[in-house]
Design an enzyme around this catalytic site. Structure first.
Site, short mmCIF file in Angstrom:
data_model
loop_
_atom_site.label_atom_id
_atom_site.label_comp_id
_atom_site.label_asym_id
_atom_site.label_seq_id
_atom_site.Cartn_x
_atom_site.Cartn_y
_atom_site.Cartn_z
N HIS A 1 47.16 34.69 35.30
CA HIS A 1 46.65 34.01 34.12
C HIS A 1 47.55 34.26 32.91
O HIS A 1 48.35 35.21 32.88
CB HIS A 1 45.23 34.50 33.81
N ARG B 1 39.48 34.10 32.08
CA ARG B 1 40.91 33.99 31.78
C ARG B 1 41.66 33.23 32.87
O ARG B 1 42.65 32.56 32.57
CB ARG B 1 41.52 35.37 31.52
N GLU C 1 40.41 40.43 39.33
CA GLU C 1 41.32 41.56 39.11
C GLU C 1 40.78 42.83 39.75
O GLU C 1 39.58 42.91 40.08
CB GLU C 1 41.51 41.76 37.60
N HIS D 1 45.16 37.34 39.18
CA HIS D 1 45.43 38.47 38.31
C HIS D 1 46.59 39.31 38.84
O HIS D 1 47.01 39.15 39.99
CB HIS D 1 44.18 39.35 38.19
#
Length: 230
Positions: free
Chosen positions: A11, A62, A89, A184
């Site tokens: 991201h 995100r 993540e 991520h």
């Protein structure tokens, strides 16, 4: 040259990146620079003529907002989108939301570096009554609580991510379909480590830039023929 493409991308810069935090599963948005990074990545892919059959991202805003910026710039907002907690993540446990410099001052640089980049070293777990425990977030209500992490190492993150690769992502290039996957940094390390057959030391030391498409050209068996950042 293979025509099927798998594009992996971290991201754009998040507010947590900007604030130097352990962000993990904290659902922070992109920073102003991160929004522009995502749009720029979409424009770059469009300039290179990229066309996708589907898009995947995590359940954190995100990556969702990065994906939407990319699809807007690609003029492919109609693509099917799939979101999975397996692309979230790494969960940083009790470190989530803490400033990295403050954490170093408290625990020492060596300990924090071990938590951050040790392959099989897990940070302190988050408490079950904490808002940082995924079992207290309604978006994960359908996931068995035994599967939800209280803290993860790179090794356990890889264990979480690889089933999604094998069962959901890999079948698409095997059918000749191109995918855009927004995720991520630690998940990128897990996927790159698997695709590039890296050892744990090589995987854990990868530096993953934000908002930069990593393009894999794959054959019908899912084998990588070429890879590189745009």
């Amino acid at each position: 040259m293979a025509e099927t493409r798998l594009v992996l991308m971290r991201h754009g810069q998040s507010l947590g990146n900007e604030a130097n935090q352990f962000t993990g599963w904290n659902d922070l948005d992109l920073s102003p620079d991160g929004h522009e990074e995502a749009r720029r990545a979409g424009r770059l892919m469009r300039a290179h003529g990229f066309r996708f059959d589907a898009a995947h991202c995590s359940m954190l805003r995100r990556t969702i907002h990065t994906l939407h910026h990319c699809l807007d710039e690609l003029d492919q907002t109609w693509l099917p989108e799939y979101r999975s907690w397996r692309l979230n993540e790494r969960h940083y446990g009790a470190l989530q939301g803490l400033n990295r410099d403050d954490t170093i001052a408290r625990y020492g640089r060596e300990q924090v570096q071990q938590w951050r980049r040790g392959f099989d070293i897990t940070p302190p777990e988050v408490e079950l009554d904490s808002p940082h425990y995924p079992g207290n977030d309604s978006r994960y209500a359908t996931i068995p609580r035994a599967d939800l992490p209280r803290a993860e190492s790179l090794a356990t993150t890889m264990q979480r991510v690889l089933p999604y690769w094998k069962e959901t992502l890999l079948p698409s290039p095997q059918r000749g379909q191109s995918l855009l996957v927004i995720t991520h940094g630690t998940v990128m390390r897990a996927l790159i480590g698997h695709l590039n057959d890296l050892n744990p030391e090589e995987a854990r030391t990868l530096e993953i830039p934000t908002g930069t498409p990593l393009v894999y050209e794959v054959d019908a068996g899912g084998m990588v023929e070429r890879a590189g950042y745009l």
